[in-house]
Design a protein around this motif. Structure first.
Motif, PDB file in Angstrom:
ATOM      1  N   ALA A 153     -50.938 -21.296 -20.057  1.00 16.34           N
ATOM      2  CA  ALA A 153     -51.045 -20.896 -21.459  1.00 16.34           C
ATOM      3  C   ALA A 153     -52.368 -20.333 -21.674  1.00 16.34           C
ATOM      4  CB  ALA A 153     -50.526 -21.906 -22.668  1.00 16.34           C
ATOM      5  N   ASP A 154     -52.641 -18.964 -21.811  1.00 15.00           N
ATOM      6  CA  ASP A 154     -54.154 -18.716 -21.742  1.00 15.00           C
ATOM      7  C   ASP A 154     -54.140 -17.075 -22.099  1.00 15.00           C
ATOM      8  OD1 ASP A 154     -56.814 -18.662 -20.913  1.00 15.00           O
ATOM      9  OD2 ASP A 154     -56.472 -18.466 -18.905  1.00 15.00           O
ATOM     10  N   THR A 155     -53.942 -17.323 -23.470  1.00 10.92           N
ATOM     11  CA  THR A 155     -54.056 -15.591 -24.058  1.00 10.92           C
ATOM     12  C   THR A 155     -53.393 -14.661 -23.110  1.00 10.92           C
ATOM     13  OG1 THR A 155     -56.131 -15.370 -23.375  1.00 10.92           O
ATOM     14  CG2 THR A 155     -55.809 -16.250 -25.687  1.00 10.92           C
ATOM     15  N   MET A 156     -52.121 -15.155 -22.402  1.00 10.36           N
ATOM     16  CA  MET A 156     -51.613 -14.275 -21.406  1.00 10.36           C
ATOM     17  C   MET A 156     -50.603 -13.455 -22.099  1.00 10.36           C
ATOM     18  SD  MET A 156     -50.432 -15.777 -17.781  1.00 10.36           S
ATOM     19  CE  MET A 156     -49.958 -14.606 -16.471  1.00 10.36           C
ATOM     20  N   THR A 157     -50.674 -12.072 -21.868  1.00  5.92           N
ATOM     21  CA  THR A 157     -49.678 -11.037 -22.262  1.00  5.92           C
ATOM     22  C   THR A 157     -48.490 -11.058 -21.540  1.00  5.92           C
ATOM     23  OG1 THR A 157     -51.690  -9.853 -23.249  1.00  5.92           O
ATOM     24  CG2 THR A 157     -49.601  -8.681 -22.588  1.00  5.92           C
ATOM     25  N   GLU A 161     -44.933  -5.922 -15.337  1.00  8.40           N
ATOM     26  CA  GLU A 161     -45.690  -5.982 -13.893  1.00  8.40           C
ATOM     27  C   GLU A 161     -45.771  -7.835 -13.723  1.00  8.40           C
ATOM     28  OE1 GLU A 161     -49.742  -4.224 -14.032  1.00  8.40           O
ATOM     29  OE2 GLU A 161     -49.894  -5.205 -11.975  1.00  8.40           O
ATOM     30  N   ARG A 162     -46.164  -8.491 -14.770  1.00  8.68           N
ATOM     31  CA  ARG A 162     -46.381  -9.841 -14.304  1.00  8.68           C
ATOM     32  C   ARG A 162     -44.938 -10.474 -14.220  1.00  8.68           C
ATOM     33  NH1 ARG A 162     -51.429 -10.689 -18.711  1.00  8.68           N
ATOM     34  NH2 ARG A 162     -53.052  -9.888 -17.274  1.00  8.68           N
ATOM     35  N   TRP A 163     -43.740  -9.875 -14.792  1.00  7.08           N
ATOM     36  CA  TRP A 163     -42.726 -10.794 -14.804  1.00  7.08           C
ATOM     37  C   TRP A 163     -42.124 -10.321 -13.389  1.00  7.08           C
ATOM     38  CZ3 TRP A 163     -39.083 -13.477 -17.139  1.00  7.08           C
ATOM     39  CH2 TRP A 163     -38.797 -13.836 -18.402  1.00  7.08           C
ATOM     40  N   ALA A 202     -62.136  -9.596 -15.565  1.00  6.81           N
ATOM     41  CA  ALA A 202     -61.174  -9.250 -14.330  1.00  6.81           C
ATOM     42  C   ALA A 202     -59.669  -9.720 -14.324  1.00  6.81           C
ATOM     43  CB  ALA A 202     -61.939  -9.618 -13.179  1.00  6.81           C
ATOM     44  N   GLY A 203     -58.867  -8.899 -14.107  1.00  8.72           N
ATOM     45  CA  GLY A 203     -57.368  -9.470 -14.177  1.00  8.72           C
ATOM     46  C   GLY A 203     -56.724  -9.587 -15.432  1.00  8.72           C
ATOM     47  N   SER A 204     -57.189  -9.009 -16.440  1.00  7.48           N
ATOM     48  CA  SER A 204     -56.881  -8.974 -17.730  1.00  7.48           C
ATOM     49  C   SER A 204     -56.171  -7.666 -17.961  1.00  7.48           C
ATOM     50  CB  SER A 204     -57.883  -9.302 -19.182  1.00  7.48           C
ATOM     51  OG  SER A 204     -58.976  -8.210 -18.964  1.00  7.48           O
ATOM     52  N   THR A 205     -55.294  -7.579 -19.149  1.00  9.09           N
ATOM     53  CA  THR A 205     -54.583  -6.320 -19.338  1.00  9.09           C
ATOM     54  C   THR A 205     -55.704  -5.686 -20.053  1.00  9.09           C
ATOM     55  OG1 THR A 205     -53.819  -7.420 -21.249  1.00  9.09           O
ATOM     56  CG2 THR A 205     -52.254  -7.221 -19.497  1.00  9.09           C
ATOM     57  N   SER A 206     -56.588  -6.286 -20.658  1.00  5.86           N
ATOM     58  CA  SER A 206     -57.710  -5.478 -21.416  1.00  5.86           C
ATOM     59  C   SER A 206     -58.496  -4.586 -20.488  1.00  5.86           C
ATOM     60  CB  SER A 206     -58.490  -6.512 -22.276  1.00  5.86           C
ATOM     61  OG  SER A 206     -57.949  -7.651 -22.448  1.00  5.86           O
ATOM     62  N   ALA A 224     -65.030 -13.935 -16.718  1.00  4.83           N
ATOM     63  CA  ALA A 224     -64.402 -14.524 -17.673  1.00  4.83           C
ATOM     64  C   ALA A 224     -65.053 -13.822 -19.020  1.00  4.83           C
ATOM     65  CB  ALA A 224     -64.803 -15.925 -17.927  1.00  4.83           C
ATOM     66  N   PHE A 225     -64.389 -13.941 -20.148  1.00  7.36           N
ATOM     67  CA  PHE A 225     -64.685 -13.441 -21.440  1.00  7.36           C
ATOM     68  C   PHE A 225     -66.357 -14.132 -21.740  1.00  7.36           C
ATOM     69  CE2 PHE A 225     -60.560 -11.872 -21.482  1.00  7.36           C
ATOM     70  CZ  PHE A 225     -60.997 -10.601 -21.688  1.00  7.36           C
ATOM     71  N   GLY A 226     -66.353 -15.245 -21.564  1.00  6.27           N
ATOM     72  CA  GLY A 226     -68.069 -15.863 -21.763  1.00  6.27           C
ATOM     73  C   GLY A 226     -69.022 -14.830 -21.190  1.00  6.27           C
ATOM     74  N   THR A 242     -61.105  -6.644 -25.760  1.00  2.45           N
ATOM     75  CA  THR A 242     -59.848  -7.548 -25.559  1.00  2.45           C
ATOM     76  C   THR A 242     -59.052  -7.826 -26.482  1.00  2.45           C
ATOM     77  OG1 THR A 242     -59.371  -9.581 -24.218  1.00  2.45           O
ATOM     78  CG2 THR A 242     -61.154  -9.905 -25.517  1.00  2.45           C
ATOM     79  N   ASP A 243     -58.198  -8.767 -26.552  1.00  2.00           N
ATOM     80  CA  ASP A 243     -57.371  -9.166 -27.587  1.00  2.00           C
ATOM     81  C   ASP A 243     -58.214  -9.689 -28.957  1.00  2.00           C
ATOM     82  OD1 ASP A 243     -55.620  -8.892 -25.758  1.00  2.00           O
ATOM     83  OD2 ASP A 243     -55.290 -11.053 -25.464  1.00  2.00           O
ATOM     84  N   ASP A 244     -57.614  -9.076 -30.192  1.00  3.07           N
ATOM     85  CA  ASP A 244     -58.471  -9.556 -31.387  1.00  3.07           C
ATOM     86  C   ASP A 244     -58.617 -11.071 -31.482  1.00  3.07           C
ATOM     87  OD1 ASP A 244     -55.666 -10.049 -31.439  1.00  3.07           O
ATOM     88  OD2 ASP A 244     -55.450  -8.688 -33.079  1.00  3.07           O
ATOM     89  N   GLN A 266     -50.496  -3.594 -27.737  1.00  4.55           N
ATOM     90  CA  GLN A 266     -49.698  -4.782 -28.262  1.00  4.55           C
ATOM     91  C   GLN A 266     -49.795  -5.894 -27.113  1.00  4.55           C
ATOM     92  OE1 GLN A 266     -45.706  -3.950 -29.304  1.00  4.55           O
ATOM     93  NE2 GLN A 266     -46.280  -2.639 -31.035  1.00  4.55           N
ATOM     94  N   GLU A 267     -50.267  -7.077 -27.347  1.00  7.08           N
ATOM     95  CA  GLU A 267     -50.281  -8.193 -26.443  1.00  7.08           C
ATOM     96  C   GLU A 267     -49.702  -9.415 -26.691  1.00  7.08           C
ATOM     97  OE1 GLU A 267     -52.289  -7.209 -23.912  1.00  7.08           O
ATOM     98  OE2 GLU A 267     -52.901  -5.451 -24.708  1.00  7.08           O
ATOM     99  N   PRO A 268     -48.323  -9.462 -26.653  1.00  2.11           N
ATOM    100  CA  PRO A 268     -47.471 -10.522 -26.901  1.00  2.11           C
ATOM    101  C   PRO A 268     -47.808 -11.708 -25.887  1.00  2.11           C
ATOM    102  CG  PRO A 268     -46.354  -8.883 -25.838  1.00  2.11           C
ATOM    103  CD  PRO A 268     -47.510  -8.350 -25.747  1.00  2.11           C
ATOM    104  N   TYR A 269     -48.130 -12.723 -26.459  1.00  2.00           N
ATOM    105  CA  TYR A 269     -48.339 -13.820 -25.550  1.00  2.00           C
ATOM    106  C   TYR A 269     -47.274 -14.778 -25.306  1.00  2.00           C
ATOM    107  CZ  TYR A 269     -53.582 -13.593 -26.869  1.00  2.00           C
ATOM    108  OH  TYR A 269     -54.644 -12.867 -27.154  1.00  2.00           O
ATOM    109  N   ALA A 270     -47.122 -15.400 -24.007  1.00  2.00           N
ATOM    110  CA  ALA A 270     -46.172 -16.131 -23.609  1.00  2.00           C
ATOM    111  C   ALA A 270     -46.699 -17.037 -22.426  1.00  2.00           C
ATOM    112  CB  ALA A 270     -44.950 -15.293 -22.965  1.00  2.00           C
TER     113      ALA A 270
HETATM  114  N1  GLU Z   1     -54.050 -10.861 -23.185  1.00  2.00           N
HETATM  115  C1  GLU Z   1     -54.765 -10.043 -22.202  1.00  2.00           C
HETATM  116  C2  GLU Z   1     -54.212 -10.528 -20.866  1.00  2.00           C
HETATM  117  O1  GLU Z   1     -53.340 -11.248 -20.541  1.00  2.00           O
HETATM  118  C3  GLU Z   1     -55.923  -9.911 -22.271  1.00  2.00           C
HETATM  119  C4  GLU Z   1     -56.657 -11.093 -22.543  1.00  2.00           C
HETATM  120  C5  GLU Z   1     -56.954 -12.239 -21.911  1.00  2.00           C
HETATM  121  O2  GLU Z   1     -57.162 -11.772 -20.300  1.00  2.00           O
HETATM  122  O3  GLU Z   1     -56.321 -13.280 -21.886  1.00  2.00           O
HETATM  123  O4  GLU Z   1     -54.589 -10.049 -19.878  1.00  2.00           O
END
Ligand code: GLU
Length: 320
Positions: A153-157, A161-163, A202-206, A224-226, A242-244, A266-270
């Motif tokens: 559970a990590d702000t993950m869209t 592709e990930r499915w 790296a590795g983010s949809t953003s 990382a975003f930091g 990245t995500d709002d 649109q970035e739906p988190y799951a």
């Molecule tokens: N939600 C997007 C993703 O899953 C971008 C932010 C993030 O990396 O958490 O890649």
């Protein structure tokens, strides 16, 4: 400039201090205490084959009512977790409001962490039976898929592709991508940043999405975003995109930053899980379903995101 430099020092010192008190979590995947070369990448996104079409929001339907805590069905993956005595959550530690380390308690906390705690509560009757593993953004899919964590559970869209590699739960939060720039910037949206360096993890949809922007900003990847925030404060990049949700947490840490423009994705988190245990995905969806209905979702929203306004209606579950 001097104040910005001071902020950089603060962020670095805090990160270094936090790395030293990692408790039961794994260490930082990178050492953020020295400048790294900025990796720039020409237009990501366009060169990958498109994943098979899917509805990324549609997950596996819950199998019925939830078993009582502590009585997970024999042979299920929930029973495996119960026997182990803790749920293993993979998340980040620098996403303020969603999963970041509280500098006073040393605990990683936020909306995403509470999603994990609520699943632990459903399995054990105790939200504290959770082990948090800090993982890189680019390890979210592989960590869920190889079973090194039970859930991510990590702000993950959730996307198609990930499915292909993991199961996702139903959607628990709807985010969208924006861009953060210096308060002094004249840019009104990411379209005003053509040719400028814009950072993402790296590795983010953003990161992929920056490469699709017509004005052609230069996408810069950091672990990382930091790290993006530090690069921004050092004036190594013009902005962060990245995500709002994530940007709101960064803007709260930097008085010289502002978030601009409308959401352009649109970035739906799951919650991501191993495909090998579909019964666990159904179980997690039953927990989410119950918590939407009984007000837990709203309380979680108010706790972490209430400063941004009243809680919206939780995303409605969709099933295959
Ligand atoms: N939600 C997007 C993703 O899953 C971008 C932010 C993030 O990396 O958490 O890649």
């Amino acid at each position: 400039m001097r104040v910005r430099a001071a902020l950089v020092v603060t962020v670095l010192a805090a990160t270094a201090a936090l790395a030293g008190c990692s408790g039961d979590t794994s260490p930082l995947p990178v050492t953020p205490d020295r400048p790294r070369a900025v990796a720039t990448t020409p237009a990501p996104g366009g060169d990958k084959p498109a994943p098979p079409a899917c509805n990324p929001r549609a997950s596996l339907r819950p199998a019925g009512s939830l078993p009582p805590p502590g009585e997970m069905p024999a042979g299920s993956y929930m029973a495996t977790i119960q026997e182990r005595g803790r749920l293993v959550l993979g998340t980040s530690q620098d996403t303020l409001l969603f999963s970041s380390r509280n500098p006073f308690s040393g605990e990683i906390e936020g909306f995403d962490v509470d999603m994990g705690r609520q699943i632990a509560e459903a399995i054990f009757g105790d939200p504290d039976k959770i082990q948090i593993k800090v993982i890189g953004y680019d390890k979210r899919v592989s960590s869920a898929a190889d079973g090194s964590v039970d859930i991510v559970a990590d702000t993950m869209t959730a996307n198609c592709e990930r499915w292909a590699d993991v199961n996702f739960s139903s959607i628990y939060y709807e985010a969208g991508q924006k861009v953060l720039v210096a308060k002094a910037s004249k840019a009104k949206s990411i379209n005003d940043l053509g040719g400028k360096k814009v950072c993402s993890a790296a590795g983010s949809t953003s990161f992929e999405n920056i490469g699709k922007v017509e004005a052609k900003p230069v996408a810069v990847a950091k672990p990382a975003f930091g790290d993006c925030l530090v690069a921004f404060q050092r004036n190594e990049v013009e902005g962060i995109s990245t995500d709002d949700t994530i940007l709101a947490g960064m803007a709260a840490q930097d008085p010289y930053a502002k978030v601009i423009g409308e959401r352009f994705t649109q970035e739906p988190y799951a919650i991501a899980m191993d495909k090998k245990h579909p019964e666990f995905t159904r179980f997690v969806n039953a927990v989410l379903e119950r918590n939407r209905a009984n007000g837990t979702w709203k309380r979680t929203y108010d706790k972490w995101l209430g400063d941004f306004g009243p809680a919206p209606t939780p995303p409605k579950a969709q099933y295959r």
